[in-house]
Design a protein around this motif. Structure first.
Motif, mmCIF file in Angstrom:
data_model
loop_
_atom_site.group_PDB
_atom_site.id
_atom_site.type_symbol
_atom_site.label_atom_id
_atom_site.label_comp_id
_atom_site.label_asym_id
_atom_site.label_seq_id
_atom_site.Cartn_x
_atom_site.Cartn_y
_atom_site.Cartn_z
ATOM 1 N N THR A 113 14.685 -13.064 -1.083
ATOM 2 C CA THR A 113 13.342 -13.543 -1.397
ATOM 3 C C THR A 113 13.298 -15.047 -1.184
ATOM 4 O O THR A 113 14.223 -15.765 -1.583
ATOM 5 C CB THR A 113 12.942 -13.157 -2.841
ATOM 6 N N GLN A 114 12.248 -15.514 -0.533
ATOM 7 C CA GLN A 114 12.148 -16.937 -0.174
ATOM 8 C C GLN A 114 11.688 -17.772 -1.356
ATOM 9 O O GLN A 114 10.687 -17.440 -2.007
ATOM 10 C CB GLN A 114 11.166 -17.107 0.992
ATOM 11 N N VAL A 115 12.407 -18.838 -1.594
ATOM 12 C CA VAL A 115 12.007 -19.843 -2.582
ATOM 13 C C VAL A 115 11.825 -21.161 -1.841
ATOM 14 O O VAL A 115 12.744 -21.627 -1.163
ATOM 15 C CB VAL A 115 13.062 -19.988 -3.692
ATOM 16 N N THR A 116 10.636 -21.738 -1.966
ATOM 17 C CA THR A 116 10.335 -23.012 -1.320
ATOM 18 C C THR A 116 9.864 -23.993 -2.386
ATOM 19 O O THR A 116 8.916 -23.697 -3.120
ATOM 20 C CB THR A 116 9.263 -22.858 -0.243
ATOM 21 N N VAL A 117 10.534 -25.120 -2.461
ATOM 22 C CA VAL A 117 10.198 -26.140 -3.446
ATOM 23 C C VAL A 117 9.681 -27.361 -2.696
ATOM 24 O O VAL A 117 10.402 -27.957 -1.896
ATOM 25 C CB VAL A 117 11.411 -26.515 -4.310
ATOM 26 N N SER A 118 8.448 -27.715 -2.962
ATOM 27 C CA SER A 118 7.845 -28.865 -2.292
ATOM 28 C C SER A 118 8.044 -30.133 -3.106
ATOM 29 O O SER A 118 8.082 -30.090 -4.341
ATOM 30 C CB SER A 118 6.361 -28.614 -2.059
ATOM 31 N N SER A 119 8.139 -31.244 -2.408
ATOM 32 C CA SER A 119 8.367 -32.528 -3.097
ATOM 33 C C SER A 119 7.059 -33.214 -3.446
ATOM 34 O O SER A 119 5.993 -32.792 -3.046
ATOM 35 C CB SER A 119 9.210 -33.444 -2.216
#
Length: 119
Positions: A113-119
């Protein structure tokens, strides 16, 4: 055939939280130690956390300590990864794994499962 299905990934801002879940079917859940691994683009898959068969012991990568918590609900054949204080470097595909040992050399894997954390 053991089958693992992850869920709970998504896009979150830095500092946010996500809770991943992994449901296991096809065999007795308590036969397996459970683990979470992740793979970022261009990098090898790496260990994140693992939990023993009854959930009495856990182990974390240094990058996950103090921020992530692995747990399991043996009545629901489910393992969780609570991720807090997420950082952009946590961005990866997260995989659930089931193994009869704690080495996770042979065993079963979910699709990720994709986890994307934006800054």
């Amino acid at each position: 055939q053991v089958h693992l299905v992850e869920s709970g990934g998504g896009l979150v801002q830095a500092g946010g939280s996500l809770r991943l879940s992994c449901v296991v079917s096809g065999d007795t859940f308590t036969k397996y130690a459970m683990g979470w691994f992740r793979q970022a683009p261009g990098k090898e898959r790496e260990f994140v956390a693992r939990i023993t068969w009854k959930g009495s012991n856990t182990d974390y990568a240094d990058s996950a300590k103090q921020r992530f918590t692995i747990s399991r609900d043996n009545a629901k054949n489910t393992v969780f990864l609570q991720m807090n204080s997420l950082k952009p470097e946590d961005t990866a595909v997260y995989y659930c794994a089931a193994d009869r040992t704690l080495r996770f050399v042979d065993g079963y894997w979910g699709q990720g499962t994709q986890v994307t954390v934006s800054s």
